[in-house]
Design a protein around this motif. Sequence first.
Motif, mmCIF file in Angstrom:
data_model
loop_
_atom_site.group_PDB
_atom_site.id
_atom_site.type_symbol
_atom_site.label_atom_id
_atom_site.label_comp_id
_atom_site.label_asym_id
_atom_site.label_seq_id
_atom_site.Cartn_x
_atom_site.Cartn_y
_atom_site.Cartn_z
ATOM 1 N N ALA A 198 -47.895 -1.167 -66.794
ATOM 2 C CA ALA A 198 -47.720 -0.155 -65.745
ATOM 3 C C ALA A 198 -47.080 1.105 -66.308
ATOM 4 O O ALA A 198 -47.471 2.222 -65.957
ATOM 5 N N ASP A 199 -46.095 0.948 -67.200
ATOM 6 C CA ASP A 199 -45.452 2.112 -67.812
ATOM 7 C C ASP A 199 -46.430 2.900 -68.677
ATOM 8 O O ASP A 199 -46.340 4.122 -68.763
ATOM 9 N N SER B 285 -49.800 3.048 -68.225
ATOM 10 C CA SER B 285 -50.939 3.601 -67.488
ATOM 11 C C SER B 285 -50.584 4.437 -66.273
ATOM 12 O O SER B 285 -51.434 5.165 -65.769
ATOM 13 N N SER B 286 -49.355 4.394 -65.785
ATOM 14 C CA SER B 286 -49.039 5.092 -64.538
ATOM 15 C C SER B 286 -48.736 6.587 -64.652
ATOM 16 O O SER B 286 -48.948 7.308 -63.688
ATOM 17 N N PRO B 287 -48.249 7.114 -65.776
ATOM 18 C CA PRO B 287 -47.968 8.549 -65.823
ATOM 19 C C PRO B 287 -49.227 9.385 -65.567
ATOM 20 O O PRO B 287 -50.320 9.031 -66.021
ATOM 21 N N PRO B 288 -49.075 10.487 -64.831
ATOM 22 C CA PRO B 288 -50.250 11.304 -64.497
ATOM 23 C C PRO B 288 -50.903 11.967 -65.713
ATOM 24 O O PRO B 288 -52.071 12.356 -65.644
ATOM 25 N N ARG C 275 -57.074 8.119 -69.243
ATOM 26 C CA ARG C 275 -57.739 6.825 -69.437
ATOM 27 C C ARG C 275 -56.957 6.050 -70.469
ATOM 28 O O ARG C 275 -56.462 6.605 -71.441
ATOM 29 N N TYR D 58 -46.396 13.038 -72.285
ATOM 30 C CA TYR D 58 -46.481 11.579 -72.153
ATOM 31 C C TYR D 58 -45.616 10.881 -73.199
ATOM 32 O O TYR D 58 -44.798 10.029 -72.883
ATOM 33 N N SER E 269 -41.739 11.119 -72.861
ATOM 34 C CA SER E 269 -41.066 10.503 -71.712
ATOM 35 C C SER E 269 -40.137 9.374 -72.171
ATOM 36 O O SER E 269 -40.342 8.749 -73.218
ATOM 37 N N SER F 228 -39.736 6.414 -70.869
ATOM 38 C CA SER F 228 -40.372 5.088 -70.882
ATOM 39 C C SER F 228 -41.218 4.892 -72.137
ATOM 40 O O SER F 228 -41.225 3.813 -72.726
#
Length: 81
Positions: free
Chosen positions: A9-10, A12-15, A19, A48, A51, A53
């Motif tokens: 989730a960490d 794939s979730s950032p805007p 892909r 990205y 960040s 995370s």
Amino acid sequence: LGWVKSVAADLSSPPEVQRITSYDNYYGASPHRFIELEFADMAAATRYFDSDSMRRIMGEWQDYGVNTDVHVLVQRSDYTR
């Protein structure tokens, strides 16, 4: 694989990420897992990877794999269909 699921989730979730695709080596040779991330531009990729995370996840990679590398590639249209 449990750790991979715990960070999915960490990853794939950032805007910024357009892909994300994960591959396992069919023959079991190293590297066994390859993760491909696609971004609209280098600015999005930089945000990205800067960040908190992603810094945490990248800091943990060496605890779960033998070979860990990050490569930044530019997609060319030479072989794109």
